[in-house]
Design a protein around this motif. Structure first.
Motif, mmCIF file in Angstrom:
data_model
loop_
_atom_site.group_PDB
_atom_site.id
_atom_site.type_symbol
_atom_site.label_atom_id
_atom_site.label_comp_id
_atom_site.label_asym_id
_atom_site.label_seq_id
_atom_site.Cartn_x
_atom_site.Cartn_y
_atom_site.Cartn_z
ATOM 1 N N ASP A 149 0.820 -1.216 0.000
ATOM 2 C CA ASP A 149 0.000 0.000 0.000
ATOM 3 C C ASP A 149 0.849 1.259 0.000
ATOM 4 O O ASP A 149 0.317 2.368 0.129
ATOM 5 C CB ASP A 149 -0.928 0.011 1.227
ATOM 6 N N GLU A 151 3.263 4.364 -1.174
ATOM 7 C CA GLU A 151 3.344 5.284 -2.305
ATOM 8 C C GLU A 151 4.627 6.090 -2.179
ATOM 9 O O GLU A 151 5.023 6.478 -1.072
ATOM 10 C CB GLU A 151 2.133 6.236 -2.338
ATOM 11 N N LYS A 152 5.252 6.329 -3.323
ATOM 12 C CA LYS A 152 6.498 7.112 -3.373
ATOM 13 C C LYS A 152 7.540 6.560 -2.390
ATOM 14 O O LYS A 152 8.168 7.298 -1.637
ATOM 15 C CB LYS A 152 6.219 8.590 -3.099
ATOM 16 N N PRO A 192 3.938 -2.352 -9.799
ATOM 17 C CA PRO A 192 4.348 -1.862 -8.482
ATOM 18 C C PRO A 192 5.416 -0.780 -8.547
ATOM 19 O O PRO A 192 5.516 0.057 -7.635
ATOM 20 C CB PRO A 192 4.900 -3.129 -7.792
ATOM 21 N N ARG A 194 5.531 1.816 -10.140
ATOM 22 C CA ARG A 194 4.953 3.164 -10.185
ATOM 23 C C ARG A 194 4.780 3.750 -8.792
ATOM 24 O O ARG A 194 4.559 4.956 -8.655
ATOM 25 C CB ARG A 194 3.616 3.132 -10.919
ATOM 26 N N ARG A 195 4.861 2.906 -7.785
ATOM 27 C CA ARG A 195 4.738 3.387 -6.404
ATOM 28 C C ARG A 195 6.097 3.715 -5.794
ATOM 29 O O ARG A 195 6.205 3.974 -4.604
ATOM 30 C CB ARG A 195 3.986 2.358 -5.564
ATOM 31 N N SER A 196 7.113 3.686 -6.614
ATOM 32 C CA SER A 196 8.455 4.047 -6.170
ATOM 33 C C SER A 196 8.663 5.551 -6.306
ATOM 34 O O SER A 196 8.180 6.180 -7.255
ATOM 35 C CB SER A 196 9.503 3.314 -7.009
#
Length: 280
Positions: A149, A151-152, A192, A194-196
């Protein structure tokens, strides 16, 4: 961490990809594959990697090659700077290590175009040595498994986990499993990566300075192939203008084309002599 390792290895066996560069432990071949695969689809590299090695089978042959030949062989793989960096690094390897790719991480990252991730890939896949190999598919697995869950999520949070998870023995197989599991995740769940915090959309290529630079390199290579001896500025302006107009874009001014050629010359792609531009 043990259960995570078991899961990754199981997923790696299930989704194993039999890729040609996985059939070698030659450090040079591994290094070339790592550079080619940066921001390039695997399907595009398969075939081009084999052709490159047939033409430049070792650092000595790459270092001795004409730069224009190196750039010509690289066309279609994107980011021409990577080809120049490969050749420059090959020259250093010949001068400093007698043509043998080093295995020490500090030695590797001292070479042009080799950062920590590429160095870790060479060490893992050629020498089976542990390290922090954090690339997009590996990142996807750690984000999916540890931060479902999040983000960034910054790499500084992932690096200790990647380092802890990597076994002291068997790094080569471990990272292959991570790569294949990560590739599977990208096909089956929302990416996944893209949540880095490191994820960012690449700026548009078409119409950019980078696209025009790449087009000028191709024009210079084409002039060389037909024995023209070079390309006059006015011919470069006309040819690039035709290409841009065909795509519905404004034709570039002569000043911009000359500026781009001077940039390319400063970076080692080409040179000017007797009013003509030519590949090195």
């Amino acid at each position: 961490m043990d259960s995570f390792r078991r899961r990754v290895l199981a997923e790696g066996r299930l989704h194993w990809r039999d890729l040609p560069w996985r059939r070698t432990r030659d450090p040079y071949g591994v290094w070339v594959s790592e550079v080619m695969l940066q921001q390039t689809q695997v399907s595009r590299v398969d075939g081009r990697w084999q052709r490159w090695l047939a033409r430049f089978p070792d650092p000595a042959s790459l270092a001795a090659a004409e730069t224009a030949d190196v750039l010509s062989e690289w066309q279609g793989l994107g980011y021409n700077r990577r080809a120049l960096a490969l050749q420059r690094a090959a020259s250093e390897i010949c001068g400093r290590w007698g043509g043998r790719v080093p295995r020490d991480a500090a030695d590797l990252v001292s070479l042009p175009g080799i950062g920590p991730a590429t160095a870790a890939g060479i060490r893992a896949f050629a020498f089976d040595l542990p390290g922090v190999y954090l690339e997009t598919n590996v990142r996807a697995v750690f984000l999916h498994e540890f931060f479902p869950d999040g983000e960034k999520v910054p790499d500084r949070v992932l690096v200790p986990l990647v380092e802890e998870a990597c076994p002291e023995v068997g790094a080569r197989g471990w990272y292959y499993a991570l790569l294949d599991y990560g590739a599977h995740l990208k096909r089956t769940v929302p990416n996944p990566s893209r949540r880095s915090a490191a994820h960012g959309r690449q700026s548009a290529f078409e119409g950019s300075r980078r696209q025009k630079r790449a087009a000028l390199v191709r024009l210079l290579l084409e002039a060389r192939e037909v024995g023209a001896g070079g390309l006059a500025l006015e011919d470069a302006v006309a040819s690039l203008g035709e290409q841009e107009a065909a795509k519905g874009r404004p034709e570039p001014a002569a000043g911009l084309v000359e500026e781009l050629l001077e940039e390319l010359a400063a970076e080692g792609f080409c040179r000017r002599g007797d009013g003509m531009w030519s590949c090195r």
